[in-house]
Motif scaffolding. Structure first.
Motif, PDB file in Angstrom:
ATOM      1  N   GLY A  48     -99.105   9.976  76.025  1.00 29.39           N
ATOM      2  CA  GLY A  48     -99.330   9.174  74.832  1.00 29.39           C
ATOM      3  C   GLY A  48    -100.359   8.075  75.067  1.00 29.39           C
ATOM      4  N   ILE A  49    -100.292   7.431  76.218  1.00 26.59           N
ATOM      5  CA  ILE A  49    -101.278   6.401  76.550  1.00 26.59           C
ATOM      6  C   ILE A  49    -102.659   7.025  76.692  1.00 26.59           C
ATOM      7  N   ALA A  50    -102.727   8.162  77.375  1.00 22.89           N
ATOM      8  CA  ALA A  50    -104.022   8.834  77.565  1.00 22.89           C
ATOM      9  C   ALA A  50    -104.631   9.236  76.219  1.00 22.89           C
ATOM     10  N   ILE A  51    -103.820   9.811  75.338  1.00 22.20           N
ATOM     11  CA  ILE A  51    -104.318  10.232  74.028  1.00 22.20           C
ATOM     12  C   ILE A  51    -104.753   9.021  73.210  1.00 22.20           C
ATOM     13  N   SER A  52    -104.006   7.938  73.305  1.00 21.40           N
ATOM     14  CA  SER A  52    -104.373   6.717  72.578  1.00 21.40           C
ATOM     15  C   SER A  52    -105.696   6.142  73.065  1.00 21.40           C
ATOM     16  N   ILE A  53    -105.920   6.198  74.357  1.00 25.92           N
ATOM     17  CA  ILE A  53    -107.175   5.702  74.927  1.00 25.92           C
ATOM     18  C   ILE A  53    -108.359   6.543  74.444  1.00 25.92           C
ATOM     19  N   THR A  55    -108.469   8.338  71.426  1.00 19.57           N
ATOM     20  CA  THR A  55    -108.520   8.543  69.972  1.00 19.57           C
ATOM     21  C   THR A  55    -109.540   7.622  69.313  1.00 19.57           C
ATOM     22  N   LYS A  56    -110.143   8.126  68.258  1.00 23.52           N
ATOM     23  CA  LYS A  56    -111.105   7.334  67.479  1.00 23.52           C
ATOM     24  C   LYS A  56    -110.349   6.387  66.548  1.00 23.52           C
ATOM     25  N   TYR A  57    -109.849   5.286  67.124  1.00 28.22           N
ATOM     26  CA  TYR A  57    -109.285   4.210  66.325  1.00 28.22           C
ATOM     27  C   TYR A  57    -109.457   2.887  67.038  1.00 28.22           C
ATOM     28  N   GLU A  58    -109.008   1.847  66.388  1.00 30.05           N
ATOM     29  CA  GLU A  58    -109.340   0.483  66.768  1.00 30.05           C
ATOM     30  C   GLU A  58    -109.040   0.117  68.224  1.00 30.05           C
ATOM     31  N   TYR A  59    -107.932   0.526  68.763  1.00 26.24           N
ATOM     32  CA  TYR A  59    -107.535   0.067  70.094  1.00 26.24           C
ATOM     33  C   TYR A  59    -107.729   1.105  71.194  1.00 26.24           C
ATOM     34  N   SER A  60    -108.684   2.006  71.006  1.00 23.48           N
ATOM     35  CA  SER A  60    -108.961   2.990  72.047  1.00 23.48           C
ATOM     36  C   SER A  60    -110.171   2.562  72.853  1.00 23.48           C
ATOM     37  N   ILE A  61    -110.423   3.275  73.936  1.00 20.51           N
ATOM     38  CA  ILE A  61    -111.552   2.945  74.802  1.00 20.51           C
ATOM     39  C   ILE A  61    -112.696   3.931  74.603  1.00 20.51           C
ATOM     40  N   PHE A  62    -112.388   5.225  74.602  1.00 22.87           N
ATOM     41  CA  PHE A  62    -113.452   6.240  74.609  1.00 22.87           C
ATOM     42  C   PHE A  62    -113.750   6.864  73.255  1.00 22.87           C
ATOM     43  N   LYS A  63    -112.844   6.804  72.300  1.00 20.86           N
ATOM     44  CA  LYS A  63    -113.055   7.276  70.928  1.00 20.86           C
ATOM     45  C   LYS A  63    -113.626   8.700  70.863  1.00 20.86           C
ATOM     46  N   VAL A  64    -112.888   9.636  71.426  1.00 20.88           N
ATOM     47  CA  VAL A  64    -113.301  11.031  71.480  1.00 20.88           C
ATOM     48  C   VAL A  64    -112.489  11.893  70.512  1.00 20.88           C
ATOM     49  N   ILE A  65    -111.186  11.710  70.455  1.00 21.27           N
ATOM     50  CA  ILE A  65    -110.294  12.552  69.654  1.00 21.27           C
ATOM     51  C   ILE A  65    -110.278  12.048  68.208  1.00 21.27           C
ATOM     52  N   PRO A  66    -110.560  12.931  67.238  1.00 24.99           N
ATOM     53  CA  PRO A  66    -110.465  12.522  65.828  1.00 24.99           C
ATOM     54  C   PRO A  66    -109.032  12.088  65.487  1.00 24.99           C
ATOM     55  N   PHE A  67    -108.926  11.129  64.574  1.00 25.37           N
ATOM     56  CA  PHE A  67    -107.614  10.590  64.236  1.00 25.37           C
ATOM     57  C   PHE A  67    -106.691  11.664  63.653  1.00 25.37           C
ATOM     58  N   ASP A  68    -107.227  12.585  62.856  1.00 24.51           N
ATOM     59  CA  ASP A  68    -106.398  13.665  62.312  1.00 24.51           C
ATOM     60  C   ASP A  68    -105.804  14.535  63.425  1.00 24.51           C
ATOM     61  N   LEU A  69    -106.593  14.797  64.468  1.00 24.35           N
ATOM     62  CA  LEU A  69    -106.080  15.559  65.612  1.00 24.35           C
ATOM     63  C   LEU A  69    -105.009  14.758  66.342  1.00 24.35           C
TER      64      LEU A  69
END
Length: 118
Positions: A48-53, A55-69
């Motif tokens: 969950g932490i890895a996916i959050s890091i 994801t393309k949203y406000e508190y992520s680092i790399f913003k790779v995974i689309p939010f819908d995914l």
């Protein structure tokens, strides 16, 4: 009243808090006669932490995974939480722990706005 009131940013905070809880709760609640039960929860929390890091949203680092995914992954995790007690023949608190986690994740996804953070 708006049904989906959790913003993607708030969802991100919930993700990080929930992931940390998945890592800590097996020890706090003294779950599982089998170490596998603890590691399922810990592994899910780490994922969950890895996916959050990512994801393309406000508190992520790399913003790779689309939010819908990301939301689809959350739904898959909730469904896995429902299956775990049956798969491992869990009873009592161990089973309830995974069922409660499933309900929480389903609710958070259902109440989250599915638009990417600006």
């Amino acid at each position: 009243m708006k049904l989906r009131f959790i913003s993607p940013g708030s969802h991100g905070i919930i993700d990080y808090v929930g992931s940390i809880a998945l890592i800590a709760c097996p020890f706090i609640l003294k779950l599982g006669d089998s170490p596998a039960i603890k590691w399922v929860s810990i592994g899910t929390g780490l994922a969950g932490i890895a996916i959050s890091i990512l994801t393309k949203y406000e508190y992520s680092i790399f913003k790779v995974i689309p939010f819908d995914l990301h939301l689809a992954i959350n739904l898959a995790a909730a469904t896995a939480f429902v299956a775990i007690p049956f798969t491992f023949d869990l009873k009592g608190l161990d089973a309830m722990y995974f069922f409660v986690n499933a309900v929480i994740v389903y609710l958070v996804v259902a109440l989250t706005e599915n638009r990417p953070a600006e």
